[in-house]
Design a protein around this motif. Structure first.
Motif: not given
Ligand code: IMP
Length: 193
Positions: A174-193
Motif C-alpha cells: 500500500i505504500s507510496h514507494r510500493g505503488r511507484a515500484l509496481e508501475k515501474l515493474c508493469r512498464f518493464l514487463k510491457a517492454q519484455n524486460v
C-alpha cells in the motif's frame, strides 16, 4: 536484466527487491562501486529523482532508477515535503526529524498527511517517471520499530497501525514507494524486460 537502484538505503533496497521479484536483478550503488555523495538539490521530487538517475547513467553507463520521497502534511502547508530527509538540520537522524514533526503538529487536530514517491528510470538513454502516493495521518507518538524514516508516526488510511508496525510485504502493498515500484515493474514487463 540488471538495473541499478541509485540508493544505498538498505530498507529501500529490500522493498524494491521484494517487489521486483526474480526477473530483474537490483544492484545498489555499492554493488557498482559508487560511493559518491550524489547531488540532490532540486526544488521538487521529480527534479531530484531525475538528477540522481542521470548522475549514475552518465558516470556508469548503466540502466538505472532512483527514487525521491517526501512526506507532506496538510496542517504544515505541505512540509516537510522535498526537505523530508534533513527537516531537523544537516546531520539529523530519523529520530530528530520525527521529534520536530511531532512538536510542530502538537497544536493541530487536522493530522492529514501523505507520502509521495517519484521514481525516475533511465533506460537506454531515455527517461521515464512513475509516481506513487499513500494518504494517512500523523500519530501523536511513535508506534512500532520496523521500517525507517517517518514510519513510526505515519498511519495509512484504513489501518489502525503505523507503517513501522507492518511487515515489509504489508507496507509494500500500500505504500507510496510500493505503488511507484509496481508501475515501474508493469512498464518493464510491457517492454519484455
Ligand atoms: P529520500 O530522499 O527519497 O531518501 O526520502 C527523504 C526522506 O523521507 C527520508 O530520509 C526519510 O526520512 C523519508 N522517507 C522516505 N521514504 C520513507 C518511507 O517509506 N517511510 C518513512 N519515511 C520515508
Amino acid at each position: 536484466m540488471e538495473l541499478v537502484f541509485a540508493s544505498n538505503n538498505k530498507h529501500k533496497l529490500e522493498e524494491a527487491k521484494a517487489l521486483m521479484g526474480t526477473g530483474c536483478t537490483i544492484l545498489s550503488l555499492s554493488d557498482i562501486g559508487c560511493h559518491d555523495e550524489i547531488p540532490e538539490d532540486k526544488p521538487d521530487l521529480v527534479g531530484n529523482a531525475l538528477q540522481k538517475a542521470h548522475y549514475i547513467y552518465q558516470k556508469y553507463h548503466r540502466d538505472c532508477f532512483s527514487d525521491d520521497t517526501g512526506m507532506e502534511i496538510e496542517a504544515l502547508n505541505g512540509r516537510p515535503g522535498v526537505y523530508s530527509a534533513r527537516y531537523a538540520g544537516a546531520q539529523c537522524s530519523f529520530e530528530d526529524n520525527m521529534n520536530k514533526v511531532l512538536e510542530e503538529m502538537q497544536p493541530f487536530t487536522n493530522r492529514k498527511a501523505c507520502f509521495r514517491t517519484v521514481i525516475a528510470l533511465i533506460m537506454e538513454g531515455k527517461e521515464y517517471l512513475f509516481e506513487g502516493r499513500v494518504d494517512g495521518i500523523i500519530l501523536r507518538e511513535e508506534q512500532g520499530k520496523q521500517g525507517f524514516g517517518y514510519d513510526p508516526i505515519f498511519q495509512p488510511s484504513g489501518y489502525n497501525i503505523s507503517f513501522a508496525e507492518m511487515d515489509l510485504n504489508e507496507k509494500n502493498a500500500i505504500s507510496h514507494r510500493g505503488r511507484a515500484l509496481e508501475k515501474l515493474c508493469r512498464f518493464l514487463k510491457a517492454q519484455n524486460v
